[in-house]
Design a protein around this motif. Structure first.
Motif, PDB file in Angstrom:
ATOM      1  N   SER A   1       0.828  -1.213   0.000  1.00 19.19           N
ATOM      2  CA  SER A   1       0.000   0.000   0.000  1.00 19.19           C
ATOM      3  C   SER A   1       0.860   1.258   0.000  1.00 19.19           C
ATOM      4  CB  SER A   1      -0.945   0.006   1.205  1.00 19.19           C
ATOM      5  OG  SER A   1      -0.221   0.092   2.422  1.00 19.19           O
ATOM      6  N   GLY A   2       2.113   1.135   0.486  1.00 23.34           N
ATOM      7  CA  GLY A   2       3.028   2.269   0.481  1.00 23.34           C
ATOM      8  C   GLY A   2       3.681   2.527  -0.857  1.00 23.34           C
ATOM      9  N   GLY A   3       3.474   1.645  -1.836  1.00 28.75           N
ATOM     10  CA  GLY A   3       3.916   1.931  -3.196  1.00 28.75           C
ATOM     11  C   GLY A   3       5.183   1.251  -3.648  1.00 28.75           C
ATOM     12  N   VAL A   4       5.693   0.249  -2.895  1.00 30.00           N
ATOM     13  CA  VAL A   4       6.898  -0.431  -3.381  1.00 30.00           C
ATOM     14  C   VAL A   4       6.569  -1.186  -4.668  1.00 30.00           C
ATOM     15  CG1 VAL A   4       7.840  -0.644  -1.046  1.00 30.00           C
ATOM     16  CG2 VAL A   4       6.607  -2.570  -2.051  1.00 30.00           C
ATOM     17  N   ASP A   5       7.584  -1.376  -5.488  1.00 38.08           N
ATOM     18  CA  ASP A   5       7.383  -2.014  -6.789  1.00 38.08           C
ATOM     19  C   ASP A   5       7.521  -3.527  -6.749  1.00 38.08           C
ATOM     20  OD1 ASP A   5       7.150   0.417  -8.603  1.00 38.08           O
ATOM     21  OD2 ASP A   5       9.013   0.848  -7.546  1.00 38.08           O
ATOM     22  N   TYR A   6       8.265  -4.041  -5.778  1.00 40.23           N
ATOM     23  CA  TYR A   6       8.383  -5.496  -5.630  1.00 40.23           C
ATOM     24  C   TYR A   6       8.880  -5.820  -4.229  1.00 40.23           C
ATOM     25  CZ  TYR A   6      13.393  -4.756  -6.849  1.00 40.23           C
ATOM     26  OH  TYR A   6      14.694  -4.338  -6.902  1.00 40.23           O
ATOM     27  N   ILE A   7       8.769  -7.098  -3.879  1.00 36.77           N
ATOM     28  CA  ILE A   7       9.135  -7.582  -2.553  1.00 36.77           C
ATOM     29  C   ILE A   7      10.280  -8.565  -2.686  1.00 36.77           C
ATOM     30  CG2 ILE A   7       8.320  -9.280  -0.834  1.00 36.77           C
ATOM     31  CD1 ILE A   7       5.683  -7.676  -0.752  1.00 36.77           C
ATOM     32  N   VAL A   8      11.236  -8.471  -1.751  1.00 33.71           N
ATOM     33  CA  VAL A   8      12.325  -9.446  -1.663  1.00 33.71           C
ATOM     34  C   VAL A   8      12.146 -10.224  -0.366  1.00 33.71           C
ATOM     35  CG1 VAL A   8      14.804  -9.823  -1.570  1.00 33.71           C
ATOM     36  CG2 VAL A   8      13.874  -7.951  -2.969  1.00 33.71           C
ATOM     37  N   SER A   9      11.931 -11.511  -0.480  1.00 33.71           N
ATOM     38  CA  SER A   9      11.747 -12.384   0.673  1.00 33.71           C
ATOM     39  C   SER A   9      13.010 -13.201   0.917  1.00 33.71           C
ATOM     40  CB  SER A   9      10.554 -13.321   0.427  1.00 33.71           C
ATOM     41  OG  SER A   9      10.327 -14.159   1.538  1.00 33.71           O
ATOM     42  N   LEU A  10      13.354 -13.394   2.191  1.00 36.84           N
ATOM     43  CA  LEU A  10      14.503 -14.202   2.606  1.00 36.84           C
ATOM     44  C   LEU A  10      15.842 -13.556   2.246  1.00 36.84           C
ATOM     45  CD1 LEU A  10      13.310 -17.862   1.874  1.00 36.84           C
ATOM     46  CD2 LEU A  10      13.139 -16.546   3.997  1.00 36.84           C
ATOM     47  N   GLY A  11      15.897 -12.228   2.355  1.00 40.36           N
ATOM     48  CA  GLY A  11      17.186 -11.558   2.320  1.00 40.36           C
ATOM     49  C   GLY A  11      17.788 -11.548   3.720  1.00 40.36           C
ATOM     50  N   THR A  12      18.966 -10.954   3.867  1.00 39.71           N
ATOM     51  CA  THR A  12      19.615 -10.901   5.174  1.00 39.71           C
ATOM     52  C   THR A  12      18.752 -10.177   6.193  1.00 39.71           C
ATOM     53  OG1 THR A  12      21.714 -10.756   3.984  1.00 39.71           O
ATOM     54  CG2 THR A  12      21.771 -10.316   6.336  1.00 39.71           C
ATOM     55  N   THR A  13      18.011  -9.163   5.764  1.00 35.01           N
ATOM     56  CA  THR A  13      17.127  -8.427   6.655  1.00 35.01           C
ATOM     57  C   THR A  13      16.065  -9.329   7.258  1.00 35.01           C
ATOM     58  OG1 THR A  13      17.527  -6.409   5.396  1.00 35.01           O
ATOM     59  CG2 THR A  13      15.587  -6.410   6.800  1.00 35.01           C
ATOM     60  N   GLY A  14      15.746 -10.433   6.592  1.00 33.19           N
ATOM     61  CA  GLY A  14      14.795 -11.407   7.105  1.00 33.19           C
ATOM     62  C   GLY A  14      15.388 -12.374   8.102  1.00 33.19           C
ATOM     63  N   GLU A  15      16.628 -12.126   8.559  1.00 34.05           N
ATOM     64  CA  GLU A  15      17.305 -12.982   9.544  1.00 34.05           C
ATOM     65  C   GLU A  15      17.405 -14.432   9.077  1.00 34.05           C
ATOM     66  OE1 GLU A  15      16.361 -11.884  13.841  1.00 34.05           O
ATOM     67  OE2 GLU A  15      14.890 -10.661  12.774  1.00 34.05           O
ATOM     68  N   THR A  16      17.685 -14.602   7.794  1.00 34.27           N
ATOM     69  CA  THR A  16      17.723 -15.950   7.217  1.00 34.27           C
ATOM     70  C   THR A  16      18.742 -16.880   7.864  1.00 34.27           C
ATOM     71  OG1 THR A  16      19.083 -14.985   5.451  1.00 34.27           O
ATOM     72  CG2 THR A  16      16.762 -15.362   4.966  1.00 34.27           C
ATOM     73  N   PRO A  17      19.885 -16.401   8.387  1.00 36.38           N
ATOM     74  CA  PRO A  17      20.804 -17.353   9.013  1.00 36.38           C
ATOM     75  C   PRO A  17      20.203 -18.098  10.204  1.00 36.38           C
ATOM     76  CG  PRO A  17      21.953 -15.312   8.508  1.00 36.38           C
ATOM     77  CD  PRO A  17      20.500 -15.056   8.294  1.00 36.38           C
ATOM     78  N   THR A  18      19.146 -17.535  10.813  1.00 32.04           N
ATOM     79  CA  THR A  18      18.545 -18.188  11.976  1.00 32.04           C
ATOM     80  C   THR A  18      17.234 -18.899  11.650  1.00 32.04           C
ATOM     81  OG1 THR A  18      17.377 -16.169  12.662  1.00 32.04           O
ATOM     82  CG2 THR A  18      19.604 -16.494  13.510  1.00 32.04           C
ATOM     83  N   LEU A  19      16.873 -18.966  10.370  1.00 31.42           N
ATOM     84  CA  LEU A  19      15.662 -19.682   9.957  1.00 31.42           C
ATOM     85  C   LEU A  19      16.021 -21.092   9.506  1.00 31.42           C
ATOM     86  CD1 LEU A  19      13.951 -16.913   7.783  1.00 31.42           C
ATOM     87  CD2 LEU A  19      13.332 -17.559  10.127  1.00 31.42           C
ATOM     88  N   SER A  20      15.184 -22.057   9.871  1.00 34.60           N
ATOM     89  CA  SER A  20      15.388 -23.430   9.408  1.00 34.60           C
ATOM     90  C   SER A  20      14.983 -23.553   7.946  1.00 34.60           C
ATOM     91  CB  SER A  20      14.556 -24.399  10.249  1.00 34.60           C
ATOM     92  OG  SER A  20      13.174 -24.238   9.977  1.00 34.60           O
ATOM     93  N   ALA A  21      15.400 -24.636   7.310  1.00 35.06           N
ATOM     94  CA  ALA A  21      15.024 -24.877   5.911  1.00 35.06           C
ATOM     95  C   ALA A  21      13.505 -24.944   5.775  1.00 35.06           C
ATOM     96  CB  ALA A  21      15.667 -26.163   5.417  1.00 35.06           C
ATOM     97  N   GLU A  22      12.838 -25.573   6.743  1.00 36.69           N
ATOM     98  CA  GLU A  22      11.376 -25.690   6.682  1.00 36.69           C
ATOM     99  C   GLU A  22      10.721 -24.321   6.834  1.00 36.69           C
ATOM    100  OE1 GLU A  22      13.399 -27.473   8.628  1.00 36.69           O
ATOM    101  OE2 GLU A  22      13.241 -29.434   7.651  1.00 36.69           O
ATOM    102  N   GLU A  23      11.249 -23.490   7.723  1.00 40.92           N
ATOM    103  CA  GLU A  23      10.688 -22.155   7.892  1.00 40.92           C
ATOM    104  C   GLU A  23      10.851 -21.320   6.628  1.00 40.92           C
ATOM    105  OE1 GLU A  23      11.121 -21.198  12.660  1.00 40.92           O
ATOM    106  OE2 GLU A  23      12.916 -21.128  11.396  1.00 40.92           O
ATOM    107  N   LYS A  24      11.995 -21.447   5.973  1.00 42.93           N
ATOM    108  CA  LYS A  24      12.198 -20.703   4.728  1.00 42.93           C
ATOM    109  C   LYS A  24      11.170 -21.101   3.670  1.00 42.93           C
ATOM    110  CE  LYS A  24      17.170 -20.053   5.468  1.00 42.93           C
ATOM    111  NZ  LYS A  24      18.522 -20.433   5.047  1.00 42.93           N
ATOM    112  N   LEU A  25      10.912 -22.389   3.534  1.00 42.33           N
ATOM    113  CA  LEU A  25       9.905 -22.848   2.580  1.00 42.33           C
ATOM    114  C   LEU A  25       8.529 -22.302   2.944  1.00 42.33           C
ATOM    115  CD1 LEU A  25      10.948 -26.575   2.013  1.00 42.33           C
ATOM    116  CD2 LEU A  25      11.119 -24.705   0.363  1.00 42.33           C
ATOM    117  N   ASP A  26       8.198 -22.331   4.236  1.00 42.70           N
ATOM    118  CA  ASP A  26       6.899 -21.819   4.679  1.00 42.70           C
ATOM    119  C   ASP A  26       6.772 -20.327   4.387  1.00 42.70           C
ATOM    120  OD1 ASP A  26       6.177 -24.323   5.606  1.00 42.70           O
ATOM    121  OD2 ASP A  26       6.695 -23.901   7.708  1.00 42.70           O
TER     122      ASP A  26
END
Length: 292
Positions: free
Chosen positions: A35-60
Protein backbone atom coordinates in the motif's frame (compact mmCIF):
# COMPACT_ATOMS: atom_id res chain seq x y z
CA UNK A 1 13.29 -6.99 -16.31
CA UNK A 2 11.43 -3.68 -16.21
CA UNK A 3 9.34 -5.00 -13.30
CA UNK A 4 12.46 -4.83 -11.10
CA UNK A 5 13.14 -1.14 -11.73
CA UNK A 6 12.13 1.07 -8.83
CA UNK A 7 11.87 0.11 -5.17
CA UNK A 8 12.07 -3.39 -3.77
CA UNK A 9 11.80 -4.03 -0.05
CA UNK A 10 13.87 -6.66 1.77
CA UNK A 11 11.21 -7.93 4.16
CA UNK A 12 11.88 -8.47 7.85
CA UNK A 13 10.74 -11.72 9.49
CA UNK A 14 8.49 -10.83 12.44
CA UNK A 15 8.72 -13.09 15.49
CA UNK A 16 6.41 -13.62 18.45
CA UNK A 17 7.73 -13.39 22.00
CA UNK A 18 8.49 -17.14 21.91
CA UNK A 19 10.60 -16.51 18.75
CA UNK A 20 8.21 -18.39 16.46
CA UNK A 21 7.31 -16.68 13.18
CA UNK A 22 4.47 -14.17 13.58
CA UNK A 23 2.44 -14.89 10.46
CA UNK A 24 -0.22 -12.26 11.23
CA UNK A 25 2.46 -9.59 11.54
CA UNK A 26 4.15 -10.73 8.31
CA UNK A 27 0.84 -10.34 6.48
CA UNK A 28 0.46 -6.86 7.99
CA UNK A 29 3.97 -5.89 6.82
CA UNK A 30 3.30 -7.20 3.29
CA UNK A 31 0.11 -5.15 3.05
CA UNK A 32 1.87 -2.08 4.53
CA UNK A 33 4.70 -2.04 1.98
CA UNK A 34 2.45 -2.74 -1.00
CA UNK A 35 0.00 0.00 0.00
CA UNK A 36 3.03 2.27 0.48
CA UNK A 37 3.92 1.93 -3.20
CA UNK A 38 6.90 -0.43 -3.38
CA UNK A 39 7.38 -2.01 -6.79
CA UNK A 40 8.38 -5.50 -5.63
CA UNK A 41 9.13 -7.58 -2.55
CA UNK A 42 12.33 -9.45 -1.66
CA UNK A 43 11.75 -12.38 0.67
CA UNK A 44 14.50 -14.20 2.61
CA UNK A 45 17.19 -11.56 2.32
CA UNK A 46 19.62 -10.90 5.17
CA UNK A 47 17.13 -8.43 6.66
CA UNK A 48 14.80 -11.41 7.10
CA UNK A 49 17.30 -12.98 9.54
CA UNK A 50 17.72 -15.95 7.22
CA UNK A 51 20.80 -17.35 9.01
CA UNK A 52 18.55 -18.19 11.98
CA UNK A 53 15.66 -19.68 9.96
CA UNK A 54 15.39 -23.43 9.41
CA UNK A 55 15.02 -24.88 5.91
CA UNK A 56 11.38 -25.69 6.68
CA UNK A 57 10.69 -22.16 7.89
CA UNK A 58 12.20 -20.70 4.73
CA UNK A 59 9.90 -22.85 2.58
CA UNK A 60 6.90 -21.82 4.68
CA UNK A 61 7.81 -18.12 4.32
CA UNK A 62 8.14 -18.44 0.54
CA UNK A 63 4.72 -20.10 0.21
CA UNK A 64 3.09 -17.69 2.65
CA UNK A 65 4.55 -14.64 0.90
CA UNK A 66 3.39 -15.76 -2.54
CA UNK A 67 -0.09 -16.40 -1.14
CA UNK A 68 -0.43 -13.06 0.67
CA UNK A 69 1.14 -10.96 -2.08
CA UNK A 70 -1.24 -12.68 -4.51
CA UNK A 71 0.57 -11.29 -7.57
CA UNK A 72 -0.07 -7.66 -6.56
CA UNK A 73 3.67 -7.02 -7.04
CA UNK A 74 6.56 -9.26 -8.19
CA UNK A 75 8.39 -11.31 -5.55
CA UNK A 76 12.15 -12.00 -5.53
CA UNK A 77 13.44 -14.89 -3.40
CA UNK A 78 16.80 -14.84 -1.63
CA UNK A 79 18.83 -18.01 -2.17
CA UNK A 80 22.47 -17.64 -1.16
CA UNK A 81 25.18 -19.37 0.88
CA UNK A 82 28.93 -19.83 1.14
CA UNK A 83 28.61 -23.40 -0.16
CA UNK A 84 27.98 -23.39 -3.91
CA UNK A 85 26.69 -26.97 -3.89
CA UNK A 86 24.08 -26.08 -1.25
CA UNK A 87 22.89 -23.07 -3.26
CA UNK A 88 22.55 -25.22 -6.39
CA UNK A 89 20.63 -27.89 -4.45
CA UNK A 90 18.25 -25.33 -2.94
CA UNK A 91 17.62 -23.76 -6.35
CA UNK A 92 16.61 -27.19 -7.65
CA UNK A 93 14.13 -27.77 -4.81
CA UNK A 94 12.80 -24.28 -3.90
CA UNK A 95 9.22 -23.48 -4.99
CA UNK A 96 10.21 -20.67 -7.36
CA UNK A 97 7.44 -20.91 -9.99
CA UNK A 98 5.89 -17.59 -8.92
CA UNK A 99 9.21 -15.78 -8.38
CA UNK A 100 10.32 -12.96 -10.66
CA UNK A 101 13.99 -13.61 -9.89
CA UNK A 102 16.45 -14.98 -7.36
CA UNK A 103 18.69 -12.74 -5.26
CA UNK A 104 21.92 -14.54 -4.37
CA UNK A 105 24.42 -13.02 -1.97
CA UNK A 106 28.13 -13.46 -2.66
CA UNK A 107 29.67 -16.32 -0.64
CA UNK A 108 30.53 -15.10 2.83
CA UNK A 109 33.22 -16.09 5.33
CA UNK A 110 35.30 -18.15 2.86
CA UNK A 111 36.47 -14.95 1.08
CA UNK A 112 36.94 -16.48 -2.40
CA UNK A 113 39.10 -14.89 -5.09
CA UNK A 114 37.49 -12.94 -7.93
CA UNK A 115 37.76 -16.08 -10.10
CA UNK A 116 36.07 -18.04 -7.31
CA UNK A 117 33.23 -15.52 -7.21
CA UNK A 118 32.86 -15.76 -11.00
CA UNK A 119 32.73 -19.56 -10.96
CA UNK A 120 30.30 -19.60 -8.02
CA UNK A 121 27.83 -17.34 -9.79
CA UNK A 122 28.26 -19.14 -13.08
CA UNK A 123 27.21 -22.38 -11.35
CA UNK A 124 24.32 -20.66 -9.55
CA UNK A 125 23.03 -19.14 -12.79
CA UNK A 126 23.21 -22.50 -14.58
CA UNK A 127 21.14 -24.14 -11.82
CA UNK A 128 18.57 -21.38 -11.35
CA UNK A 129 15.20 -21.72 -13.07
CA UNK A 130 14.77 -17.95 -12.64
CA UNK A 131 16.94 -14.94 -13.53
CA UNK A 132 19.66 -14.22 -10.97
CA UNK A 133 20.42 -10.94 -9.22
CA UNK A 134 23.99 -10.73 -7.90
CA UNK A 135 24.40 -9.25 -4.43
CA UNK A 136 27.65 -7.59 -3.40
CA UNK A 137 27.74 -6.62 0.29
CA UNK A 138 31.39 -6.81 1.43
CA UNK A 139 30.55 -5.43 4.87
CA UNK A 140 28.80 -8.75 5.55
CA UNK A 141 30.63 -11.20 3.29
CA UNK A 142 34.22 -10.10 3.92
CA UNK A 143 35.04 -9.91 0.20
CA UNK A 144 34.26 -7.18 -2.32
CA UNK A 145 33.21 -8.28 -5.79
CA UNK A 146 34.99 -5.88 -8.12
CA UNK A 147 33.39 -4.00 -10.99
CA UNK A 148 35.43 -6.15 -13.39
CA UNK A 149 33.98 -9.40 -11.98
CA UNK A 150 30.45 -8.01 -12.03
CA UNK A 151 30.83 -6.87 -15.63
CA UNK A 152 32.34 -10.19 -16.68
CA UNK A 153 29.31 -12.02 -15.24
CA UNK A 154 26.90 -9.49 -16.77
CA UNK A 155 28.39 -9.91 -20.25
CA UNK A 156 29.15 -13.64 -20.21
CA UNK A 157 26.32 -15.32 -18.23
CA UNK A 158 22.90 -14.79 -19.83
CA UNK A 159 20.79 -15.79 -16.79
CA UNK A 160 22.39 -13.07 -14.62
CA UNK A 161 20.25 -9.97 -15.11
CA UNK A 162 21.10 -7.54 -12.31
CA UNK A 163 23.40 -6.57 -9.47
CA UNK A 164 22.40 -5.36 -6.02
CA UNK A 165 25.41 -3.21 -5.15
CA UNK A 166 25.95 -2.51 -1.45
CA UNK A 167 29.69 -1.85 -1.39
CA UNK A 168 29.20 1.85 -0.68
CA UNK A 169 31.89 2.57 -3.27
CA UNK A 170 30.47 5.17 -5.65
CA UNK A 171 33.37 4.87 -8.10
CA UNK A 172 32.87 1.10 -8.34
CA UNK A 173 29.15 1.62 -8.86
CA UNK A 174 29.74 4.09 -11.68
CA UNK A 175 32.24 1.74 -13.36
CA UNK A 176 29.50 -0.92 -13.49
CA UNK A 177 26.88 1.53 -14.76
CA UNK A 178 29.21 2.82 -17.47
CA UNK A 179 30.20 -0.55 -18.95
CA UNK A 180 27.22 -2.83 -18.25
CA UNK A 181 25.08 -4.45 -20.97
CA UNK A 182 22.11 -2.29 -21.89
CA UNK A 183 19.56 -4.69 -20.39
CA UNK A 184 21.49 -5.35 -17.14
CA UNK A 185 20.04 -3.68 -14.03
CA UNK A 186 22.20 -2.07 -11.36
CA UNK A 187 20.27 -1.80 -8.10
CA UNK A 188 21.38 0.06 -4.98
CA UNK A 189 21.61 -1.85 -1.72
CA UNK A 190 22.22 1.26 0.41
CA UNK A 191 19.20 3.30 1.52
CA UNK A 192 21.33 6.31 2.44
CA UNK A 193 23.13 6.38 -0.95
CA UNK A 194 20.29 5.32 -3.22
CA UNK A 195 19.13 8.75 -4.37
CA UNK A 196 22.55 9.88 -5.71
CA UNK A 197 23.24 6.38 -7.06
CA UNK A 198 19.99 6.32 -9.03
CA UNK A 199 20.68 9.85 -10.23
CA UNK A 200 24.02 8.51 -11.52
CA UNK A 201 22.28 5.77 -13.50
CA UNK A 202 21.23 2.94 -11.19
CA UNK A 203 17.82 1.37 -11.76
CA UNK A 204 16.41 1.49 -8.23
CA UNK A 205 16.88 0.28 -4.68
CA UNK A 206 16.34 -2.87 -2.64
CA UNK A 207 15.51 -1.15 0.63
CA UNK A 208 15.54 -2.01 4.31
CA UNK A 209 13.96 1.28 5.36
CA UNK A 210 10.92 0.69 3.14
CA UNK A 211 9.70 -1.89 5.67
CA UNK A 212 8.62 1.19 7.63
CA UNK A 213 8.99 4.17 5.26
CA UNK A 214 7.47 2.46 2.22
CA UNK A 215 5.81 5.60 0.87
CA UNK A 216 8.77 7.91 1.46
CA UNK A 217 11.44 5.59 0.07
CA UNK A 218 9.46 4.50 -2.98
CA UNK A 219 8.53 8.13 -3.65
CA UNK A 220 12.19 9.15 -3.44
CA UNK A 221 13.25 6.50 -5.95
CA UNK A 222 10.31 7.21 -8.25
CA UNK A 223 11.16 10.92 -8.31
CA UNK A 224 14.84 10.23 -8.98
CA UNK A 225 14.07 7.87 -11.87
CA UNK A 226 11.81 10.59 -13.32
CA UNK A 227 14.68 13.13 -13.00
CA UNK A 228 12.61 15.19 -10.56
CA UNK A 229 15.69 15.85 -8.45
CA UNK A 230 14.25 18.64 -6.26
CA UNK A 231 11.48 16.30 -5.06
CA UNK A 232 13.94 13.42 -4.71
CA UNK A 233 16.34 15.51 -2.65
CA UNK A 234 13.56 16.71 -0.37
CA UNK A 235 12.51 13.12 0.37
CA UNK A 236 16.11 11.97 0.76
CA UNK A 237 16.97 14.63 3.33
CA UNK A 238 13.71 14.10 5.23
CA UNK A 239 14.79 10.47 5.70
CA UNK A 240 18.54 10.93 6.19
CA UNK A 241 18.40 10.96 10.01
CA UNK A 242 16.13 7.90 9.95
CA UNK A 243 18.66 6.02 7.81
CA UNK A 244 21.43 6.94 10.25
CA UNK A 245 19.41 5.74 13.25
CA UNK A 246 18.28 2.58 11.49
CA UNK A 247 21.78 1.32 10.72
CA UNK A 248 23.63 2.70 13.76
CA UNK A 249 23.84 -0.61 15.64
CA UNK A 250 22.55 -3.49 13.51
CA UNK A 251 20.29 -4.44 10.65
CA UNK A 252 17.54 -5.61 11.13
CA UNK A 253 17.53 -4.49 14.77
CA UNK A 254 17.23 -0.85 13.66
CA UNK A 255 14.34 -1.25 11.25
CA UNK A 256 12.49 -3.53 13.65
CA UNK A 257 12.79 -0.83 16.32
CA UNK A 258 11.02 1.60 13.99
CA UNK A 259 8.37 -0.97 13.12
CA UNK A 260 7.76 -1.82 16.77
CA UNK A 261 7.12 1.87 17.52
CA UNK A 262 4.39 1.81 14.85
CA UNK A 263 2.83 -1.39 16.17
CA UNK A 264 3.60 -3.34 13.01
CA UNK A 265 5.62 -6.08 14.73
CA UNK A 266 7.02 -7.23 18.07
CA UNK A 267 10.62 -6.17 18.74
CA UNK A 268 11.82 -9.80 18.90
CA UNK A 269 14.91 -11.47 17.40
CA UNK A 270 16.77 -14.74 17.40
CA UNK A 271 20.30 -14.69 18.76
CA UNK A 272 22.88 -13.50 17.97
CA UNK A 273 20.80 -10.46 16.93
CA UNK A 274 19.40 -8.46 19.86
CA UNK A 275 17.24 -5.32 20.07
CA UNK A 276 18.88 -1.91 19.80
CA UNK A 277 20.04 -0.24 23.00
CA UNK A 278 17.54 1.65 25.15
CA UNK A 279 19.23 4.94 24.22
CA UNK A 280 18.90 4.35 20.50
CA UNK A 281 15.30 3.16 20.91
CA UNK A 282 14.42 6.42 22.68
CA UNK A 283 16.06 8.47 19.91
CA UNK A 284 14.08 6.51 17.31
CA UNK A 285 10.86 7.21 19.22
CA UNK A 286 11.76 10.92 19.41
CA UNK A 287 12.49 11.04 15.69
CA UNK A 288 9.16 9.44 14.81
CA UNK A 289 7.29 11.86 17.09
CA UNK A 290 8.60 14.75 14.98
CA UNK A 291 8.55 13.01 11.57
CA UNK A 292 5.87 14.21 9.20
Amino acid sequence: MEQLRGTGVALVTPFKKDESIDWNALEKVIDHVISGGVDYIVSLGTTGETPTLSAEEKLDIIKFTFGKVSKRVPVVIGVGDYNTRDVVKRLETCPLDEAAAVLSVAPYYSKPSQEGLFQHYKAVAAASPKPVILYNVPGRTGRNMTAQTTLRLAHEVPNIIAMKEASGDMVQCMQIIKDKPEDFLVISGDDALAMPQVAAGMDGLISVAANYFAEGVSGMIRATLANDLPAARQLHYSLQDAFDLMFEENNPAGVKAFMQEAGLIENVFRLPVVPVSAGLQSRIAAFLKNYA
